[in-house]
Design a protein around this motif. Structure first.
Motif, PDB file in Angstrom:
ATOM      1  N   VAL A  10      22.161  42.023  37.492  1.00 11.71           N
ATOM      2  CA  VAL A  10      23.464  42.660  37.289  1.00 11.71           C
ATOM      3  C   VAL A  10      24.555  41.870  38.016  1.00 11.71           C
ATOM      4  N   ALA A  11      24.247  41.402  39.231  1.00 11.43           N
ATOM      5  CA  ALA A  11      25.222  40.606  39.993  1.00 11.43           C
ATOM      6  C   ALA A  11      25.525  39.289  39.288  1.00 11.43           C
ATOM      7  N   ALA A  12      24.482  38.649  38.772  1.00 10.41           N
ATOM      8  CA  ALA A  12      24.687  37.388  38.050  1.00 10.41           C
ATOM      9  C   ALA A  12      25.550  37.616  36.810  1.00 10.41           C
ATOM     10  N   THR A  13      25.252  38.681  36.084  1.00  4.68           N
ATOM     11  CA  THR A  13      26.026  38.983  34.872  1.00  4.68           C
ATOM     12  C   THR A  13      27.477  39.275  35.215  1.00  4.68           C
ATOM     13  N   GLY A  14      27.704  40.021  36.289  1.00  3.85           N
ATOM     14  CA  GLY A  14      29.071  40.328  36.693  1.00  3.85           C
ATOM     15  C   GLY A  14      29.868  39.080  37.023  1.00  3.85           C
ATOM     16  N   SER A  15      29.240  38.139  37.722  1.00  4.85           N
ATOM     17  CA  SER A  15      29.940  36.896  38.072  1.00  4.85           C
ATOM     18  C   SER A  15      30.144  36.014  36.846  1.00  4.85           C
ATOM     19  N   LYS A  16      29.164  35.995  35.936  1.00  2.65           N
ATOM     20  CA  LYS A  16      29.331  35.222  34.700  1.00  2.65           C
ATOM     21  C   LYS A  16      30.492  35.771  33.880  1.00  2.65           C
ATOM     22  N   GLU A  17      30.548  37.077  33.763  1.00  5.00           N
ATOM     23  CA  GLU A  17      31.647  37.684  33.011  1.00  5.00           C
ATOM     24  C   GLU A  17      32.990  37.372  33.663  1.00  5.00           C
ATOM     25  N   ALA A  18      33.013  37.385  34.983  1.00  3.96           N
ATOM     26  CA  ALA A  18      34.256  37.064  35.701  1.00  3.96           C
ATOM     27  C   ALA A  18      34.689  35.628  35.414  1.00  3.96           C
ATOM     28  N   ILE A  19      33.764  34.700  35.517  1.00  4.12           N
ATOM     29  CA  ILE A  19      34.096  33.286  35.293  1.00  4.12           C
ATOM     30  C   ILE A  19      34.557  33.063  33.860  1.00  4.12           C
ATOM     31  N   THR A  20      33.869  33.695  32.911  1.00  4.77           N
ATOM     32  CA  THR A  20      34.262  33.553  31.509  1.00  4.77           C
ATOM     33  C   THR A  20      35.687  34.045  31.291  1.00  4.77           C
ATOM     34  N   ALA A  21      35.995  35.216  31.846  1.00  2.00           N
ATOM     35  CA  ALA A  21      37.333  35.783  31.670  1.00  2.00           C
ATOM     36  C   ALA A  21      38.400  34.952  32.374  1.00  2.00           C
ATOM     37  N   LEU A  22      38.072  34.473  33.564  1.00  2.00           N
ATOM     38  CA  LEU A  22      39.077  33.769  34.360  1.00  2.00           C
ATOM     39  C   LEU A  22      39.342  32.351  33.856  1.00  2.00           C
ATOM     40  N   THR A  23      38.330  31.687  33.373  1.00  2.00           N
ATOM     41  CA  THR A  23      38.502  30.290  32.962  1.00  2.00           C
ATOM     42  C   THR A  23      38.901  30.147  31.502  1.00  2.00           C
ATOM     43  N   ALA A  24      38.977  31.255  30.760  1.00  2.00           N
ATOM     44  CA  ALA A  24      39.409  31.189  29.363  1.00  2.00           C
ATOM     45  C   ALA A  24      40.808  30.582  29.287  1.00  2.00           C
ATOM     46  N   GLY A  25      40.960  29.588  28.445  1.00  2.00           N
ATOM     47  CA  GLY A  25      42.250  28.922  28.316  1.00  2.00           C
ATOM     48  C   GLY A  25      42.693  28.206  29.575  1.00  2.00           C
ATOM     49  N   ASN A  26      41.737  27.867  30.447  1.00  2.00           N
ATOM     50  CA  ASN A  26      42.042  27.192  31.730  1.00  2.00           C
ATOM     51  C   ASN A  26      43.018  28.000  32.582  1.00  2.00           C
TER      52      ASN A  26
END
Length: 583
Positions: free
Chosen positions: A254-270
């Protein structure tokens, strides 16, 4: 919580005492009741600013300009032995009790008393959220945004509180005169984290909340990015050994998924990315515009760094120096790898006093030239013997920590102007700024690099050293200029490397103090710290001798979690019945 019980009785008094200085300069005049506040557009916004007012300043704003680092194995504070009220000295003697917290000595932070402050922030958030739907907010977009910010603030205060004190009652409604405080009970840590994560996800889903701040006048407001950072942070704590005794890999997933989702959202469009230069990154505040140079910072503390910051972190050879602040330890220096191959220089110690390091023969480390060829973050973080400090009275100064040098080690107090370890702090301090000049450096509370390291740690614990775990840690290492981790590491080896990566990447950012607690390794890290004594035999010829700087007494298991304050356990039966272990 004694303070929050009087919310309706004391609210007007609190308003009379005044809101945060930045609260739009609007303070009710004492004749205004709560209903009136939320029927006034400006006062409604002022109340939201009041909710922000419980965010601590962190950084060097503890008692007498101390850092939290001095109460960990990162540093030895120069005021140890000089200032009886120094938080590091008192903390490291093991003086914490349910009635006394050394870290809450009067400091330079309105939120220094964390327990009361965080409950105060939760109280204010609850009052705001209870009134925001009917408040006078003509702009409907503001109503959505204000709601999201208040939810994030409430989640943030809960996160900061449970990291320190363990699970606390989840309170979402304003207290009133009929509230039965004796009925409050402590939930599980998992329940607290579930609440925090849900609050953040609800806030992130509100379309009016922006992903980042782009206007200077809005500096310091929470965003969707802050919500993602809080989720990542909360989930990594929930999965860690301190709160996951059975090592439930599901929590790590769950922690890994939460961080992956965060990175995906934050790095979208740089939208967010790592700042290109680690050293320079800490010299200034983030820039607020639609195309910022700093895309790494998610949230930093607004409080500035005036001339005080530079005079309390200067070298003895600098004109205007008042004291040297907290000095990096030899243990921290030993944690920096070799830049040529990315190998650890030191694998551990063969003795309890850390005087006999186990040198990694594959690293290329030379104990007779110990500062050569290290991780670039070492040079960005530590002033060491032979380092070149630019622009002291217009000249390039060679740092001299050897005995008799201009910046020499002086082991024995009273002495706050010279290092007690053989090193000085460089991180945050632009060497082109003179002692006494203001600094634009700010404390970075949340930044993208931490989320990458959260992902690397959680992914390894859930699934072993996968490609995803390697990629997450290596993006941080690449920015630093250090080689990627070698392939083929075991899960245990990868764990050691990611923990060390956190140590050097996030040093002095108040992670280490809590990391060693959530990993349950406090008894391995905080028994003592060492330094390096250097004798100059001839120009360019030095003898290096490790020595014990101080032995400490705040490493027992009970120091992993702070005690609930005595005043609270005497009021709330469940707090007394379920006081934290060892207290």
């Amino acid at each position: 919580m004694k303070n929050v019980r009087y919310i309706y009785i004391a609210l007007l008094t609190l308003f009379i005492l005044g809101c945060d200085p930045d609260a739009l300069d609007i303070t009710p005049d004492g004749r205004t009741n709560l209903d009136d506040v939320f029927q006034n557009e400006q006062q409604t916004e002022a109340f939201l600013n009041r909710v922000y007012g419980s965010i601590p300043k962190y950084f060097y704003k503890y008692q007498f300009f101390a850092y939290l680092a001095g109460s960990s194995d990162e540093a030895e504070d120069s005021d140890v032995g000089n200032e009886p009220s120094n938080i590091s000295f008192i903390w490291n003697t093991g003086s914490l009790t349910p009635s006394y917290d050394p870290l809450e000595q009067n400091g330079h932070d309105v939120a220094v008393k964390r327990y009361q402050t965080f409950w105060g922030g939760i109280r204010d958030a609850n009052v705001f959220l209870a009134n925001v739907e009917t408040a006078n907010i003509p702009n409907t977009r503001n109503r959505g945004r204000f709601t999201a910010e208040a939810k994030l603030l409430r989640a943030f205060y809960y996160l900061e509180m449970i990291k320190k004190y363990g699970p606390m009652p989840i309170v979402t409604e304003p207290f009133n005169t009929t509230t039965d405080y004796t009925a409050l009970v402590r939930p599980t840590f998992q329940e607290c984290v579930d609440f925090i994560v849900n609050e953040c996800r609800e806030a992130i889903a509100i379309p009016e909340l922006p992903i980042r701040i782009t206007e200077e006048q809005e500096r310091g407001r929470f965003t969707k990015a802050v919500g993602h950072a809080i989720i990542s942070h909360a989930l990594i704590y929930n999965a860690s050994p301190l709160w996951n005794d059975s090592n439930d890999t599901g929590k790590w997933q769950v922690a890994a998924t939460g961080s992956k989702e965060a990175i995906t959202a934050l790095t979208a469009g740089n939208e967010y990315e790592l700042f290109p230069d680690y050293e320079e990154y800490f010299y200034s505040q983030s820039d607020m515009n639609p195309s910022p140079r700093d895309r790494e910072t998610i949230f930093e503390i607004k409080d500035g760094s005036p001339g005080t910051f530079t005079i309390i972190n200067a070298l003895p050879s600098q004109p205007g120096q008042f004291k040297t602040g907290s000095a990096p330890t030899q243990e921290l220096v030993d944690s920096y790898e070799m830049v040529a191959n990315g190998e650890p220089a030191i694998l551990g110690y063969s003795d309890e006093d850390h005087l006999n390091p186990i040198i990694n023969p594959a690293s290329g480390y030379d104990p007779n030239n110990p500062y050569e060829g290290r991780d670039p973050r070492f040079y960005a973080t530590v002033w060491y013997n032979g380092a070149q400090w630019d622009n002291i009275q217009g000249n390039i100064h060679t740092v001299e920590t050897f005995i008799g040098g201009s910046d020499q080690l002086i082991k024995t107090p009273p002495n706050r102007k010279n290092t007690h370890t053989g090193y000085y702090l460089r991180k945050f301090y632009n060497p082109k700024i003179q002692a006494g000049q203001g600094s634009p450096a700010r404390f970075k509370k949340f930044r993208l690099a931490e989320i990458y390291l959260n992902l690397a740690e959680a992914e390894n614990e859930a699934n072993g050293p996968t490609t995803e775990a390697y990629n997450a840690i290596n993006i941080v290492r690449t920015r630093a200029g250090i080689p990627n981790l070698p392939l083929g590491l075991s899960q245990d080896e990868f764990r050691d490397r990611v923990r060390n990566e956190r140590r050097v990447e996030l040093v002095w950012e108040e992670h280490r103090f809590f990391d060693v607690r959530r990993w349950k390794i406090l008894d391995q890290t905080d028994k003592l710290v060492t330094g390096m004594e250097i004798i100059r035999n001839a120009p360019g010829d030095f003898t290096y001798q490790r020595f014990v700087v101080s032995k400490r007494n705040a490493w027992d298991d009970k120091y992993r979690i702070f005690p609930i304050p005595l005043g609270e356990t005497s009021i709330i039966p469940d707090f007394d019945l379920n006081q934290n272990p060892g207290w």
